[in-house]
Design an enzyme around this catalytic site. Structure first.
Site: not given
Ligand code: FRU
Length: 519
Positions: A22, A220
């Site tokens: 992300d 998320e």
């Molecule tokens: C989304 C996620 C988020 C988390 C991050 C961990 O892709 O699963 O929810 O904070 O990636 O890398």
């Protein structure tokens, strides 16, 4: 190094090495420098048994092993840019306290008015608000930067928000009139919590946005943002609020995707205009999109992670052991289209200005034709194309009325995309990565074809091909598709083909080469 040049995009951000997911902490500072942080893993401390070593300690070629480039002990990587295309890698910005925890996704704000009290002597203090993931809990923490976002110190009073859950993450903070607002996912409860604060340190629960749209299996990376409203391709001057939620797994096409809800926000509660679930992208590689803090609301700018949790850990990568690209930076807006109503549109930031090279090919009246353009001498391997279509009044269209694009390699790879103007599928745009033969054949999750049901006949179709990623935008991006693909050899021929277009149609085709953004 052929592996390197084959897959690594030229105008999309990729990490120098290691794993990336992300985008995090996006903000633009008062000098116009864009900051991109991202979920990264360069350390693989826990994978020592596999021969993976800590790249933060030994940043040399030996640490760049593809097998080590998988998600794990998450950090925040960092890069800066004057134009959102040319990036300079910066040192890792946030480190987890130990090898069993991770600095998960979150956001950053500039506390220009020192609401937090952390920055009595400056107006460019940066506060990162992120999730600390531990084996038992997900809590929200702050880290402070006194040097404009390059180095951070964890806040002594951490955590600032702990609800005793191990599924509570991804805080995104914005400023609303006179207070801070955080949206955060209670991931497995299909709930986005809205919290408010005057000082970023104390957070009060204001409301919940629950069980809306497609649930997937987890919510998320929420964003609550203001975007400009467009009508017939131009900004009206109005702004609208959008709640954006990433869902994973459980996207309609499998794995991860984002959905959004246009609506109103009064500083405490978000109310959607209607209950419809709208998907941001019609392919499978556009996730965890985040908006930049610090832009004017009339310029809502975002970047997404161009991958999908279903297969991201197994797709090919380069010899240097990097994995995943970001989407192009995009302008976003809300518009109304016939029949389905609200659509969030997005277009490449400044039409790729910073990297747009020579116009490679231009035909102002293509007609029904087929042309193959050899772009093997475009060293970036990246191209931008646009097609403007004007149909004659009363012209008869049928199923043969199509625009087709084929990008091909000498090894027989083909990435295809197109648009159907007539017949029962009139208005459909599609992408087909089935014949990019470097990956996918045996992976049922690496869905090979995507389409979107258009709602009015397209007047403009544009897109960017960039070595291992393709982005397509229909009608100023009212519909867009982001798809990664993995050819065996570099794609270097583009065939543009049209057929069945009625007499009097005007089809203007333009192709530009893109300059590599690598520093
Ligand atoms: C989304 C996620 C988020 C988390 C991050 C961990 O892709 O699963 O929810 O904070 O990636 O890398």
């Amino acid at each position: 190094n052929t592996t390197f040049s084959l897959n690594r995009p030229s105008v999309h951000f990729t990490p120098s090495h290691g794993w990336m997911n992300d985008p995090n902490g996006l903000f633009v500072d008062k000098n116009g420098t864009w900051h991109l942080y991202y979920q990264c893993e360069w350390t693989r401390l826990t994978a020592a048994a596999n021969g993976c070593i800590d790249c933060t300690v030994t940043p040399n070629a030996d640490c760049r092993q593809p097998d080590c480039a998988v998600a794990g002990n998450q950090h925040w990587g960092h890069a800066t840019s004057p134009d959102l295309y040319t990036w300079t890698n910066q040192p890792i910005a946030l480190f987890p306290p130990n090898s069993t925890s991770g600095v998960f996704s979150g956001s950053a704000v500039i506390d220009a008015n020192n609401t937090s009290g952390f920055f009595p002597d400056q107006d460019d203090g940066v506060v990162a608000i992120y999730t600390l993931n531990t084996p038992t809990l997900q809590v929200q923490e702050l880290a402070l930067s006194y040097d404009g976002g390059y180095t951070f110190t964890p806040y002594e009073g951490n955590p600032v928000l702990d609800v005793g859950s191990n599924q509570f993450r991804d805080p995104k903070v914005v400023w609303y009139e006179d207070h801070w607002v955080m949206v955060i996912a209670y991931s497995t409860e299909f709930t986005i919590g809205i919290f408010t604060s005057n000082d970023l340190k104390t957070w009060e629960h204001a409301s919940n946005f629950t069980d809306m749209g497609l649930l997937g299996l987890q919510y998320e990376c929420p964003n609550l943002i203001q975007v400009p409203v467009w009508e017939n391709g131009t900004a009206t001057g109005d702004l609208a609020w959008i709640m954006l939620i990433s869902i994973n797994p459980g996207a309609p096409l499998g794995g991860s995707i984002s959905e959004y809800f246009p609506g109103t926000f009064d500083g405490y509660t978000f109310t959607p205009y209607d209950g419809a679930a709208r998907i941001s992208d019609f392919a499978k590689d556009n996730y965890a999109e985040q908006y930049f803090f610090g832009t004017d609301p009339s310029e809502a700018i975002s970047i997404a992670w161009a991958s999908n949790w279903q297969y991201t850990n197994v797709v090919p990568t380069g010899d240097e052991g990097w994995r995943s690209a970001m989407s192009l930076p995009r302008y976003n807006y809300l518009t109304k289209v016939e029949r389905t109503g609200w659509e969030m549109g997005s277009l490449p930031y400044k039409q790729l200005d910073a990297v747009k090279g020579r116009q490679f090919s231009y035909d102002q009246d293509f007609g029904n034709n087929s042309v193959t353009i050899d772009y093997s001498n475009v060293t970036s391997g990246a191209m931008y194309f646009s097609a403007n279509i004007t149909l004659p009044e009363g012209g008869v269209l049928d199923a043969t009325s199509t625009l087709n694009l084929t990008f091909s390699s000498s090894a027989g790879d083909r990435l295809r995309a197109g648009y159907i103007f007539g017949g029962s599928n009139a208005g459909v745009g599609w992408i087909d990565r089935r014949y990019t033969l470097g990956y996918g054949e045996d992976d049922p999750l690496f869905t090979d074809r995507f389409s979107v049901a258009g709602v009015a006949l397209a007047k403009r179709i544009e897109g960017v091909i960039d070595r291992s990623i393709f982005e397509m935008f229909i009608d100023d991006g009212a519909f867009s598709g982001t798809s990664v693909f993995f050819p065996q050899e570099p794609l270097n021929n583009l065939t543009v083909q049209t057929g069945g277009m009625p007499e009097g149609s005007r089809i203007e085709i333009a192709v530009w080469e893109l300059d590599s953004a690598w520093q």
